[in-house]
Scaffold this motif. Structure first.
Motif, mmCIF file in Angstrom:
data_model
loop_
_atom_site.group_PDB
_atom_site.id
_atom_site.type_symbol
_atom_site.label_atom_id
_atom_site.label_comp_id
_atom_site.label_asym_id
_atom_site.label_seq_id
_atom_site.Cartn_x
_atom_site.Cartn_y
_atom_site.Cartn_z
ATOM 1 N N PRO A 266 -14.119 -23.299 6.389
ATOM 2 C CA PRO A 266 -15.425 -22.630 6.539
ATOM 3 C C PRO A 266 -15.517 -21.675 7.720
ATOM 4 O O PRO A 266 -16.297 -20.704 7.675
ATOM 5 C CB PRO A 266 -16.401 -23.807 6.698
ATOM 6 C CG PRO A 266 -15.747 -24.929 5.974
ATOM 7 C CD PRO A 266 -14.281 -24.763 6.229
ATOM 8 N N ASP A 267 -14.745 -21.934 8.809
ATOM 9 C CA ASP A 267 -14.842 -21.056 9.976
ATOM 10 C C ASP A 267 -13.789 -19.958 9.990
ATOM 11 O O ASP A 267 -13.632 -19.247 10.989
ATOM 12 C CB ASP A 267 -14.730 -21.884 11.261
ATOM 13 C CG ASP A 267 -13.353 -22.516 11.435
ATOM 14 O OD1 ASP A 267 -12.565 -22.522 10.460
ATOM 15 O OD2 ASP A 267 -13.046 -22.989 12.547
ATOM 16 N N ALA A 268 -13.060 -19.785 8.896
ATOM 17 C CA ALA A 268 -11.984 -18.790 8.857
ATOM 18 C C ALA A 268 -12.531 -17.367 8.938
ATOM 19 O O ALA A 268 -13.651 -17.079 8.495
ATOM 20 C CB ALA A 268 -11.161 -18.953 7.587
ATOM 21 N N LEU A 417 5.446 -27.601 -2.996
ATOM 22 C CA LEU A 417 6.469 -26.794 -2.330
ATOM 23 C C LEU A 417 5.939 -26.166 -1.047
ATOM 24 O O LEU A 417 6.471 -26.388 0.035
ATOM 25 C CB LEU A 417 6.982 -25.715 -3.281
ATOM 26 C CG LEU A 417 8.224 -24.944 -2.817
ATOM 27 C CD1 LEU A 417 9.379 -25.882 -2.530
ATOM 28 C CD2 LEU A 417 8.624 -23.911 -3.871
ATOM 29 N N GLY A 418 4.900 -25.368 -1.164
ATOM 30 C CA GLY A 418 4.348 -24.687 0.002
ATOM 31 C C GLY A 418 2.835 -24.814 0.043
ATOM 32 O O GLY A 418 2.199 -25.278 -0.904
ATOM 33 N N ALA A 419 2.251 -24.414 1.162
ATOM 34 C CA ALA A 419 0.799 -24.408 1.309
ATOM 35 C C ALA A 419 0.434 -23.517 2.484
ATOM 36 O O ALA A 419 1.262 -23.263 3.371
ATOM 37 C CB ALA A 419 0.259 -25.824 1.521
ATOM 38 N N HIS A 420 -0.816 -23.064 2.484
ATOM 39 C CA HIS A 420 -1.352 -22.263 3.581
ATOM 40 C C HIS A 420 -2.704 -22.840 3.989
ATOM 41 O O HIS A 420 -3.449 -23.337 3.140
ATOM 42 C CB HIS A 420 -1.543 -20.798 3.162
ATOM 43 C CG HIS A 420 -0.263 -20.068 2.901
ATOM 44 N ND1 HIS A 420 0.060 -18.904 3.546
ATOM 45 C CD2 HIS A 420 0.769 -20.326 2.058
ATOM 46 C CE1 HIS A 420 1.237 -18.486 3.114
ATOM 47 N NE2 HIS A 420 1.681 -19.333 2.202
ATOM 48 N N VAL A 421 -3.019 -22.762 5.283
ATOM 49 C CA VAL A 421 -4.334 -23.148 5.789
ATOM 50 C C VAL A 421 -4.794 -22.081 6.767
ATOM 51 O O VAL A 421 -4.028 -21.663 7.649
ATOM 52 C CB VAL A 421 -4.305 -24.517 6.498
ATOM 53 C CG1 VAL A 421 -5.711 -24.900 6.953
ATOM 54 C CG2 VAL A 421 -3.727 -25.602 5.594
ATOM 55 N N HIS A 422 -6.052 -21.644 6.612
ATOM 56 C CA HIS A 422 -6.639 -20.651 7.513
ATOM 57 C C HIS A 422 -7.909 -21.203 8.132
ATOM 58 O O HIS A 422 -8.756 -21.769 7.437
ATOM 59 C CB HIS A 422 -6.970 -19.357 6.758
ATOM 60 C CG HIS A 422 -5.764 -18.583 6.328
ATOM 61 N ND1 HIS A 422 -5.200 -17.607 7.098
ATOM 62 C CD2 HIS A 422 -5.017 -18.664 5.203
ATOM 63 C CE1 HIS A 422 -4.158 -17.100 6.465
ATOM 64 N NE2 HIS A 422 -4.025 -17.728 5.310
ATOM 65 N N GLY A 423 -8.035 -21.033 9.433
ATOM 66 C CA GLY A 423 -9.246 -21.470 10.124
ATOM 67 C C GLY A 423 -9.169 -21.127 11.594
ATOM 68 O O GLY A 423 -8.110 -20.786 12.121
ATOM 69 N N THR A 424 -10.293 -21.231 12.273
ATOM 70 C CA THR A 424 -10.376 -20.909 13.694
ATOM 71 C C THR A 424 -10.164 -22.136 14.577
ATOM 72 O O THR A 424 -9.522 -22.055 15.630
ATOM 73 C CB THR A 424 -11.746 -20.266 14.004
ATOM 74 O OG1 THR A 424 -11.909 -19.106 13.199
ATOM 75 C CG2 THR A 424 -11.831 -19.869 15.471
ATOM 76 N N ASP A 425 -10.696 -23.268 14.152
ATOM 77 C CA ASP A 425 -10.559 -24.513 14.906
ATOM 78 C C ASP A 425 -9.169 -25.088 14.626
ATOM 79 O O ASP A 425 -8.930 -25.693 13.580
ATOM 80 C CB ASP A 425 -11.641 -25.501 14.472
ATOM 81 C CG ASP A 425 -11.568 -26.833 15.220
ATOM 82 O OD1 ASP A 425 -10.549 -27.103 15.889
ATOM 83 O OD2 ASP A 425 -12.539 -27.610 15.120
ATOM 84 N N GLN A 428 -8.706 -28.730 13.553
ATOM 85 C CA GLN A 428 -9.005 -28.967 12.146
ATOM 86 C C GLN A 428 -7.904 -28.392 11.244
ATOM 87 O O GLN A 428 -7.500 -29.016 10.259
ATOM 88 C CB GLN A 428 -10.353 -28.359 11.769
ATOM 89 C CG GLN A 428 -10.756 -28.678 10.327
ATOM 90 C CD GLN A 428 -12.073 -28.065 9.929
ATOM 91 O OE1 GLN A 428 -12.345 -26.906 10.245
ATOM 92 N NE2 GLN A 428 -12.914 -28.830 9.230
ATOM 93 N N VAL A 429 -7.418 -27.214 11.582
ATOM 94 C CA VAL A 429 -6.349 -26.592 10.796
ATOM 95 C C VAL A 429 -5.131 -27.505 10.742
ATOM 96 O O VAL A 429 -4.548 -27.753 9.677
ATOM 97 C CB VAL A 429 -5.972 -25.212 11.391
ATOM 98 C CG1 VAL A 429 -4.691 -24.677 10.774
ATOM 99 C CG2 VAL A 429 -7.110 -24.210 11.182
ATOM 100 N N ARG A 430 -4.734 -28.030 11.890
ATOM 101 C CA ARG A 430 -3.571 -28.923 11.939
ATOM 102 C C ARG A 430 -3.835 -30.215 11.170
ATOM 103 O O ARG A 430 -2.942 -30.741 10.494
ATOM 104 C CB ARG A 430 -3.206 -29.225 13.394
ATOM 105 C CG ARG A 430 -2.748 -28.000 14.194
ATOM 106 C CD ARG A 430 -2.284 -28.395 15.595
ATOM 107 N NE ARG A 430 -2.029 -27.225 16.417
ATOM 108 C CZ ARG A 430 -2.845 -26.781 17.366
ATOM 109 N NH1 ARG A 430 -3.984 -27.436 17.617
ATOM 110 N NH2 ARG A 430 -2.539 -25.707 18.073
ATOM 111 N N ASP A 431 -5.039 -30.735 11.298
ATOM 112 C CA ASP A 431 -5.382 -31.968 10.594
ATOM 113 C C ASP A 431 -5.305 -31.773 9.085
ATOM 114 O O ASP A 431 -4.767 -32.629 8.361
ATOM 115 C CB ASP A 431 -6.777 -32.428 11.003
ATOM 116 C CG ASP A 431 -7.193 -33.703 10.282
ATOM 117 O OD1 ASP A 431 -6.557 -34.749 10.513
ATOM 118 O OD2 ASP A 431 -8.143 -33.641 9.473
#
Length: 485
Positions: A266-268, A417-425, A428-431
């Motif tokens: 949500p904060d991306a 296989l792969g994944a992406h995560v986008h965010g500012t916090d 939370q991104v690592r979690d």
């Protein structure tokens, strides 16, 4: 312009295999037409191998294994350095081959396909120079030894890249190899065989046999003198290879299909991450097993995401691979083109919202295997376009109402296989990254890391490629007690 077909034809290599240090006539007489997907014209014919060709190549690799495995790391590193240098020296010839055989936009072939392939060789060399082949554990020595003769089966979508990702670490480990590249993109593989020869590779250490999966691939996987098979391909192909290999109890490493998620938190920063996400999903025309083709976004921001995604896709230039402005060429082969068209029509029939693109060729293109970059929104996880690997420029946008739901959607797949995560916090991104069942996760679009191990969970395969872990796949572990007594 350098013509790779003419080069290979004049050298007499199109209709031969590289076995035991020389170019050999095939045992069989079957031929396969190489098609330029931009024009759909046949540009070359290659020889197709049979069981007898596999036998010759495998026995050559077996004879070469003992002396090669006993060379020093420095000797093996020196060969990899020479191969690396020749790949870079012949980069334009290889790029033109990739443009011809699979329709890669020439600027993309020059900027990504060739240099990234070369990086696998450099990394294999560098890791070899520091790898602990003998390590103490009390008075016991832990030895890491080459597993033996390795059959390498590579795909058509990243032809040279996947070859070097396997050949580099296998040779670094002290193994000998028999390579079966995809018959759909064989030109770059033949050029690589020339490089191996010109680099002074000892006879039998590297061998190449062209052919089909059901004939050559199966013969390699089932051969009793092959100690390991490494395959990159579809999940179906990986299963067949594992079945063929099972009676001889050989190691099987599989890098297979994917349906990778891209969670936008949500904060991306949407202005940054949505264009990057669309570009990543459609890199190489979406013909990448780890392409993040499921973009999972906050429902409250769905309209913003759709607008940004459509704007990004509209800026792509699909056309002649030789065009300086071209960002995306044609789909690599007819079967894949038809698969993509079928899946786009399926998405429309399922009721997904078509944001941009659709079936058929882009406007103004009347021939060739060119597809329209296509984005669907309001996609549900039970839709085929969200579950099946399309392997083309098709992105599905799936909305969520909570981060927990986003993670559930990301993991609701047979692949990993792969994944992406986008965010500012970043906490939370690592979690979130830690909760995704996938072998490699990208946080906020980082730079590619050739030392980051790559491979899958679930039906995306087993084993790892790239980096130190990629070389460890080709090693056995031996403990010698009393070594340091």
């Amino acid at each position: 312009m350098i013509d790779p077909v003419r080069h290979l034809s004049e050298a007499g290599h199109l209709l031969r295999f590289y076995i035991d240090g020389a170019w050999r006539e095939p045992e069989g007489r079957e031929r396969f037409a190489v098609v330029n997907p931009a024009s759909e014209a046949v540009v070359a014919e290659i020889a197709m191998g049979n069981e007898a060709d596999v036998e010759r190549a495998t026995l050559a690799a077996r004879r070469a294994f003992r002396p090669w495995s006993r060379t020093s790391p420095a000797e093996r590193a020196a060969l990899l350095s020479r191969v690396h240098a020749l790949v870079l020296e012949r980069a334009e010839l290889i790029a033109q081959a990739l443009r011809t055989e699979m329709g890669a936009a020439i600027n993309y072939a020059r900027a990504a396909q060739v240099p990234l392939a070369a990086e696998h060789l450099r990394v294999a060399r560098d890791n070899l120079e520091s790898f602990p082949f003998v390590a103490p554990r009390g008075t016991t020595a832990i030895l890491r030894e080459a597993i033996g003769v390795c059959a390498l089966i590579t795909p058509w979508n990243w032809p040279l890249y996947q070859i070097t990702a396997k050949v580099g670490p296998a040779l670094a480990a002290g193994c000998t190899v028999v390579l079966k590249p995809s018959e759909l993109s064989p030109l770059s593989a033949l050029l690589f065989a020339e490089i191996m020869h010109d680099a002074g590779c000892p006879a039998g250490v590297f061998n190449l046999v062209n052919g089909s999966g059901p004939v050559v691939g199966e013969a390699m996987a089932s051969h009793p003198e092959v100690d390991m098979v490494s395959i990159t391909g579809s999940t179906r192909a990986g299963v067949l290879v594992a079945q063929a290999a099972a009676p001889t109890v050989k190691r099987v490493a599989q890098e297979l299909g994917g349906k990778s998620p891209n969670i936008v938190l949500p904060d991306a920063d949407l202005e940054r991450c949505i264009p990057l996400g669309v570009a990543s999903a459609m890199r190489n025309l979406g013909q990448s097993c780890s392409a993040p083709t499921r973009m999972i976004v906050p429902r409250a921001r769905l309209a913003e995401v759709e607008a940004l995604a459509a704007r990004t896709a509209a800026e792509f230039v699909v056309g002649d691979p030789l065009g300086e402005a071209t960002t995306h060429g044609p789909i690599a082969n007819r079967a894949q083109y038809e698969r993509i068209q079928t899946m786009i029509e399926t998405g429309i029939a399922e009721g997904a919202k078509l944001v941009i693109g659709g079936a058929g060729r882009p406007d103004g293109i009347d021939a060739g295997l060119f597809a329209r970059p296509t984005i669907f929104s309001e996609v549900r996880s039970d839709m085929a376009i969200a579950r099946e690997e399309i392997f083309g420029p098709v992105l599905a946008i799936l909305p969520y109402d909570s981060v927990e739901e986003a993670i559930e959607i990301a993991n609701d797949t047979i692949y990993g296989l792969g994944a992406h995560v986008h965010g500012t916090d970043m906490d939370q991104v690592r979690d979130v990254a830690g909760q995704i069942r996938a072998g490699q996760v990208h946080l906020n679009a980082p730079a590619w890391d050739p030392n980051a191990p790559f491979g899958g969970y679930k039906r995306s395969g087993n084993g790892r490629e790239y980096g130190r872990e990629g070389m460890e796949e080709y090693l056995e572990t031996k403990s010698v007690l009393g070594y340091y007594a």
